[in-house]
Design an enzyme around this catalytic site. Structure first.
Site, short mmCIF file in Angstrom:
data_model
loop_
_atom_site.label_atom_id
_atom_site.label_comp_id
_atom_site.label_asym_id
_atom_site.label_seq_id
_atom_site.Cartn_x
_atom_site.Cartn_y
_atom_site.Cartn_z
N GLU A 1 -35.95 51.99 20.19
CA GLU A 1 -34.53 52.87 19.97
C GLU A 1 -33.75 51.83 19.31
O GLU A 1 -32.91 52.19 18.48
CB GLU A 1 -34.01 52.86 21.67
N GLY B 1 -39.65 58.41 27.47
CA GLY B 1 -38.81 59.49 27.90
C GLY B 1 -39.49 60.94 27.99
O GLY B 1 -38.81 61.94 27.87
N SER C 1 -42.75 56.31 30.11
CA SER C 1 -43.03 57.26 31.33
C SER C 1 -43.81 56.84 32.42
O SER C 1 -44.61 57.41 33.16
CB SER C 1 -43.72 58.43 30.64
N ASN D 1 -35.20 49.12 32.22
CA ASN D 1 -34.44 48.94 31.11
C ASN D 1 -33.48 50.13 31.41
O ASN D 1 -33.89 51.27 31.23
CB ASN D 1 -35.17 49.31 30.01
N HIS E 1 -36.98 46.69 20.85
CA HIS E 1 -37.28 48.34 21.47
C HIS E 1 -37.18 49.32 20.35
O HIS E 1 -36.39 49.08 19.54
CB HIS E 1 -36.15 48.61 22.56
N GLU F 1 -44.92 50.04 24.10
CA GLU F 1 -44.13 50.98 24.42
C GLU F 1 -44.77 52.14 23.29
O GLU F 1 -44.06 51.99 22.23
CB GLU F 1 -42.65 50.84 24.41
N LYS G 1 -31.14 51.07 29.62
CA LYS G 1 -30.67 51.71 28.42
C LYS G 1 -28.98 51.94 28.76
O LYS G 1 -28.39 51.02 29.17
CB LYS G 1 -31.33 53.06 28.12
P1 13P Z 1 -39.39 55.68 30.21
O1 13P Z 1 -39.55 54.89 31.29
O2 13P Z 1 -37.81 56.57 30.51
O3 13P Z 1 -40.17 56.55 29.32
O4 13P Z 1 -38.52 54.65 29.12
C1 13P Z 1 -39.38 53.49 28.78
C2 13P Z 1 -38.81 52.49 27.92
O5 13P Z 1 -38.28 52.84 26.89
C3 13P Z 1 -38.56 51.26 28.53
O6 13P Z 1 -37.99 50.37 27.63
#
Ligand code: 13P
Length: 243
Positions: free
Chosen positions: A93, A164, A203, A8, A91, A158, A10
């Site tokens: 976010e 992150g 992560s 992803n 997600h 997740e 983002k």
């Molecule tokens: P990270 O791998 O940067 O922690 O992000 C995970 C994520 O949100 C994947 O959709």
């Protein structure tokens, strides 16, 4: 079942990044399914670069309607037309930045399936919810209200606090949560619930991928930051168990 290793991106990435990244992932290991979900602006360029390969493409969101007056949104058939096979939905976010509630995510999931896309529906608790001992309850409720009847797609666990941050749940906690998600999927979808792949995200890095991907009921990874570097993404794919 082959594991699915999904990247992803983002809101990162430029057109100029596509050729080198695409040629790197074309050398991906063949024992996993590899998926790249770049921003919408890069999908067409990626589709051309990955044409004929086993590496799949996905969007990071879609609208619940197949078309219409929805400024700034992208419809599922548009993603399908440009060569996406998957779409990430719900997600954290999106849930946070755009206030997406479970009912919206369910409608989007239905739209994705109607367009022939494979939805990857994300669920996960916040740190406060975990500390309050409510993680499983929160995730169960998200599954119950985000997945439509007849759901055919992928689930991604997740934990919000692991995204992150470089932190991950313990292996025991991931195993317990994935077992609970499997039980919820079976209760909700019947036999079809046995076939839904459950990804872990939050992560995932080359250094922890082998141990995370070996856990029971972990069917792959949804990778954020580490998917932006082809070398790291491929290292994660290589760490997935073989057969
Ligand atoms: P990270 O791998 O940067 O922690 O992000 C995970 C994520 O949100 C994947 O959709």
């Amino acid at each position: 079942m082959r594991q699915l290793i999904a990247g992803n991106w983002k809101m990162f990435g430029k057109l100029a990044d596509v050729p080198a990244y695409a040629s790197a992932v074309l050398a991906a290991p063949t024992h996993v399914d590899l998926l790249v979900c770049p921003p919408f602006t890069l999908l067409d360029r990626f589709a051309a670069a990955l044409k004929g390969s086993q590496v799949a493409l996905g969007g990071q969101d879609c609208h619940a309607n197949p078309q219409g007056a929805h400024t700034g949104d992208i419809a599922a058939p548009m993603l399908a037309e440009v060569g996406a096979r998957y779409v990430i939905l719900g997600h954290s976010e999106r849930r946070n930045d755009h206030g997406e509630a479970n009912a919206v995510i369910r409608a989007k999931t239905e739209a994705a399936m109607a367009a022939g896309l494979i939805p990857i529906v994300c669920v996960g608790e916040t740190e406060a919810e975990r500390e309050a001992g409510e993680a499983m309850q929160v995730v169960r409720s998200q599954l119950q209200h985000s997945l439509p009847a007849g759901f055919a797609g992928v689930a991604a666990y997740e934990p919000v606090w692991a995204i992150g941050t470089g932190r991950t749940p313990t292996e025991t906690d991931i195993t317990a949560m994935h077992a609970d998600i499997r039980a919820a999927l079976l209760a909700q979808l019947g036999e079809a619930g046995a076939k839904i792949q459950i990804l872990y995200g939050g992560s995932v890095k080359p250094g922890n991928a082998a141990s995370l991907l070996a856990l029971p009921e972990v069917g792959g990874a949804l990778v954020g930051g580490a998917s932006l570097k082809a070398e790291d993404f491929l290292a994660i794919a290589n760490a997935a168990p073989r057969g």
